[in-house]
Scaffold this motif. Structure first.
Motif, PDB file in Angstrom:
ATOM      1  N   LEU A 273      25.121 -81.964 102.365  1.00 24.59           N
ATOM      2  CA  LEU A 273      24.399 -83.083 101.772  1.00 24.59           C
ATOM      3  C   LEU A 273      24.373 -84.238 102.757  1.00 24.59           C
ATOM      4  CD1 LEU A 273      25.669 -83.056  98.113  1.00 24.59           C
ATOM      5  CD2 LEU A 273      23.337 -82.792  98.862  1.00 24.59           C
ATOM      6  N   GLU A 274      23.196 -84.717 102.990  1.00 24.40           N
ATOM      7  CA  GLU A 274      23.062 -85.774 103.984  1.00 24.40           C
ATOM      8  C   GLU A 274      22.274 -86.941 103.425  1.00 24.40           C
ATOM      9  OE1 GLU A 274      21.286 -84.163 107.477  1.00 24.40           O
ATOM     10  OE2 GLU A 274      22.794 -82.585 107.643  1.00 24.40           O
ATOM     11  N   GLN A 275      22.608 -88.105 103.894  1.00 25.21           N
ATOM     12  CA  GLN A 275      21.843 -89.295 103.565  1.00 25.21           C
ATOM     13  C   GLN A 275      21.602 -89.999 104.891  1.00 25.21           C
ATOM     14  OE1 GLN A 275      20.700 -90.406 100.427  1.00 25.21           O
ATOM     15  NE2 GLN A 275      19.608 -91.656 101.904  1.00 25.21           N
ATOM     16  N   GLY A 276      20.464 -89.677 105.493  1.00 18.24           N
ATOM     17  CA  GLY A 276      20.212 -90.179 106.842  1.00 18.24           C
ATOM     18  C   GLY A 276      21.189 -89.510 107.789  1.00 18.24           C
ATOM     19  N   TYR A 277      21.921 -90.317 108.541  1.00 17.14           N
ATOM     20  CA  TYR A 277      22.899 -89.743 109.467  1.00 17.14           C
ATOM     21  C   TYR A 277      24.258 -89.567 108.789  1.00 17.14           C
ATOM     22  CZ  TYR A 277      24.492 -94.559 109.836  1.00 17.14           C
ATOM     23  OH  TYR A 277      24.958 -95.812 109.531  1.00 17.14           O
ATOM     24  N   LYS A 278      24.354 -90.012 107.525  1.00 18.04           N
ATOM     25  CA  LYS A 278      25.628 -89.874 106.804  1.00 18.04           C
ATOM     26  C   LYS A 278      25.714 -88.493 106.153  1.00 18.04           C
ATOM     27  CE  LYS A 278      26.621 -94.663 105.981  1.00 18.04           C
ATOM     28  NZ  LYS A 278      27.782 -95.372 105.521  1.00 18.04           N
ATOM     29  N   VAL A 279      26.793 -87.819 106.425  1.00 16.64           N
ATOM     30  CA  VAL A 279      26.978 -86.452 105.920  1.00 16.64           C
ATOM     31  C   VAL A 279      28.159 -86.437 104.944  1.00 16.64           C
ATOM     32  CG1 VAL A 279      27.476 -84.076 106.598  1.00 16.64           C
ATOM     33  CG2 VAL A 279      26.043 -85.500 108.045  1.00 16.64           C
ATOM     34  N   ALA A 280      27.959 -85.761 103.819  1.00 12.66           N
ATOM     35  CA  ALA A 280      28.973 -85.801 102.764  1.00 12.66           C
ATOM     36  C   ALA A 280      30.103 -84.805 102.991  1.00 12.66           C
ATOM     37  CB  ALA A 280      28.324 -85.528 101.417  1.00 12.66           C
ATOM     38  N   PHE A 281      31.305 -85.296 102.874  1.00  8.43           N
ATOM     39  CA  PHE A 281      32.487 -84.452 102.742  1.00  8.43           C
ATOM     40  C   PHE A 281      32.692 -84.381 101.235  1.00  8.43           C
ATOM     41  CE2 PHE A 281      36.837 -83.322 102.283  1.00  8.43           C
ATOM     42  CZ  PHE A 281      37.314 -82.810 103.458  1.00  8.43           C
ATOM     43  N   GLN A 282      32.334 -83.230 100.650  1.00  4.61           N
ATOM     44  CA  GLN A 282      32.300 -83.175  99.186  1.00  4.61           C
ATOM     45  C   GLN A 282      33.657 -82.820  98.583  1.00  4.61           C
ATOM     46  OE1 GLN A 282      28.512 -81.273  97.704  1.00  4.61           O
ATOM     47  NE2 GLN A 282      28.489 -80.671  99.841  1.00  4.61           N
ATOM     48  N   VAL A 283      34.002 -83.580  97.569  1.00  8.99           N
ATOM     49  CA  VAL A 283      35.246 -83.305  96.844  1.00  8.99           C
ATOM     50  C   VAL A 283      34.886 -83.219  95.367  1.00  8.99           C
ATOM     51  CG1 VAL A 283      37.545 -84.154  96.252  1.00  8.99           C
ATOM     52  CG2 VAL A 283      36.642 -84.544  98.540  1.00  8.99           C
ATOM     53  N   PHE A 284      35.134 -82.058  94.783  1.00 12.26           N
ATOM     54  CA  PHE A 284      34.836 -81.875  93.358  1.00 12.26           C
ATOM     55  C   PHE A 284      36.127 -82.025  92.564  1.00 12.26           C
ATOM     56  CE2 PHE A 284      31.736 -79.538  95.809  1.00 12.26           C
ATOM     57  CZ  PHE A 284      30.574 -80.080  95.317  1.00 12.26           C
ATOM     58  N   THR A 285      36.095 -82.901  91.590  1.00 15.81           N
ATOM     59  CA  THR A 285      37.313 -83.093  90.803  1.00 15.81           C
ATOM     60  C   THR A 285      37.143 -82.426  89.440  1.00 15.81           C
ATOM     61  OG1 THR A 285      36.646 -85.213  89.865  1.00 15.81           O
ATOM     62  CG2 THR A 285      37.767 -85.292  91.968  1.00 15.81           C
ATOM     63  N   LEU A 286      38.069 -81.552  89.140  1.00 13.38           N
ATOM     64  CA  LEU A 286      38.066 -80.790  87.882  1.00 13.38           C
ATOM     65  C   LEU A 286      39.340 -81.130  87.108  1.00 13.38           C
ATOM     66  CD1 LEU A 286      37.093 -78.403  90.316  1.00 13.38           C
ATOM     67  CD2 LEU A 286      36.232 -77.603  88.166  1.00 13.38           C
ATOM     68  N   PRO A 287      39.420 -80.678  85.852  1.00 19.26           N
ATOM     69  CA  PRO A 287      40.660 -80.954  85.112  1.00 19.26           C
ATOM     70  C   PRO A 287      41.889 -80.353  85.795  1.00 19.26           C
ATOM     71  CG  PRO A 287      38.956 -80.131  83.641  1.00 19.26           C
ATOM     72  CD  PRO A 287      38.413 -80.017  85.007  1.00 19.26           C
TER      73      PRO A 287
END
Lengths: 204, 215
Positions: A56-70
């Protein structure tokens, strides 16, 4: 005699070849019922697919994705553009980047392996893990900045229902970390039936 | 009359229906395989704008009148109701509150029946619309406390849908928004940054904003 018989036959009512349509009707009705059931079921219960596979990118910013679950958190770090960054950094940074890519690839493989049930790879938020994510992100961002490579990683939280507690714990660690100060943060709510799909993720 | 309902026409109708259903099933299958949710990519940022707090719970939204909330809290604290971090009735929209040195004032939303439903955003001239329209984007941004607890039979956090809808509505009015998940263990709270780093309320840039600007 024969002419009488033929004359008689001419006046016999012609027997039609009649095919009973009841079996067809029965089969059609069964098929219709099954199809209606499948259609209704798929529209009600099919989880909405979310393409979280690609980076996932927003321009030159790239997401380090963290999914939080119970049950904890799942991290999906970005890799693809790191390979391009690796080509332009100095020798020392290159080897550090190689280590980061290797470790991230292992994390992604683990998530991919347990993709059928993401909760299996969810781990309670661990201070060491979070600190390592933040350290790596800061290192990568600084490397990119040094060589004027348009790339910046930020942390994007995907928050599932009842995942707020894990999120608060991660943020609590981040609020005390020096590495996190320069890292941008984003968060987005996700529904429980939005499934993760991780094909195509990983180094190319 | 007998001829009208013969088996030929019935078979014809049923076979046509089966055909249509097959087409639907195929379309559904193709559509599902290609359907991807455009995940919003928000990024928090510093701002000079002031936050306007909104609690989102049970598909309802409460826009906090902070002035009124603080007056009520001060009155109750003056009576001693807030001693020893005790939870007291705030006398405001079914909210209970708790005062803590580090966490500031925390809110416990116990009764949400009087709060407007988010579906009122679709009704022109509704009270909720008026309240959101009154937000001045040059001075304020909306900060949502979004309950992540699920109600029975739901796959979403009890405040998720209302938050998404309100954010979309505000985005259309150029009002920025930020949020954080809350629940009964981590209730919404308003505190000062000088007490804790966690007392930060920031709006987010939205990916869809950037996409709209570039197009």
């Amino acid at each position: 005699m024969a002419s009488r018989a033929s004359r008689y036959a001419r006046y016999l009512p012609q027997e039609k070849l009649e095919i009973s349509l009841f079996p067809f009707l029965s089969i059609f009705l069964c098929v219709m019922g099954v199809l209606s059931f499948i259609n209704i079921l798929s529209s009600v219960s099919t989880p909405q697919k979310i393409e979280l596979t690609m980076e996932l990118e927003q321009g030159y910013k790239v997401a380090f994705q963290v999914f939080t679950l119970p049950d904890g958190v799942i991290s999906v770090p970005p890799i693809n553009r790191l390979l391009a960054l690796q080509q332009v950094v100095d020798e020392e940074s290159r080897s550090l980047l190689a280590m980061i890519i290797l470790r991230r690839q292992r994390v992604i493989d683990e998530v991919k392996y347990a993709q059928a049930d993401p909760a299996l790879v969810a781990r309670p938020p661990n201070v060491e893990d979070i600190s390592l994510w933040l350290y790596e992100m800061r290192q990568v961002n600084e490397m990119a900045l040094r060589v004027n490579f348009l790339y910046e990683e930020f942390m994007l939280f995907g928050i599932y229902p009842n995942g707020g507690e894990a999120y608060q714990k991660v943020r609590s660690v981040m609020s005390r970390s020096g590495d996190a100060r320069s890292i941008s943060i984003g968060l987005e709510p996700l529904d429980a039936n939005w499934s993760l799909s991780l094909h195509n993720q990983g180094a190319k | 009359m007998k001829n009208l309902i013969n088996i030929d026409s019935l078979t014809d109708i049923v076979s046509n229906s089966v055909g249509i259903l097959i087409i639907f099933a195929v379309i559904n299958l193709i559509h599902d395989n290609n359907k991807t949710y455009e995940l919003e990519i928000p990024i928090e940022h510093e701002t000079d704008l002031r936050p306007l707090y909104i609690i989102s719970k049970d598909d309802r939204l409460l826009i906090l009148n902070t002035e009124q909330v603080f007056i009520n809290a001060a009155q109750e604290a003056g009576k001693g109701a807030a001693n020893n971090k005790r939870i007291f009735d705030l006398g405001y929209q079914g909210l209970f509150a708790q005062i803590d040195e580090k966490k500031g004032i925390s809110f416990h939303a116990r009764g949400t029946d009087d709060w407007p439903k988010f579906t009122e955003l679709q009704k022109p001239g509704s009270e909720l619309q008026k309240q959101l329209q009154a937000i001045d984007p040059q001075q304020y941004f909306a900060y949502f406390f979004v309950y992540d607890e699920t109600n029975p039979g739901s796959t979403s956090g009890s405040g998720f849908e209302s938050f998404r809808e309100a954010r979309k509505y505000l985005q259309g009015r150029q009002v920025k928004s930020g949020w954080k998940p809350v629940n009964s263990d981590f209730p919404p709270s308003i505190c000062d940054l000088s007490y804790s780093n966690e007392c930060q309320y920031l709006p987010s840039f939205l990916g869809s904003d950037a996409a709209a600007k570039s197009s």
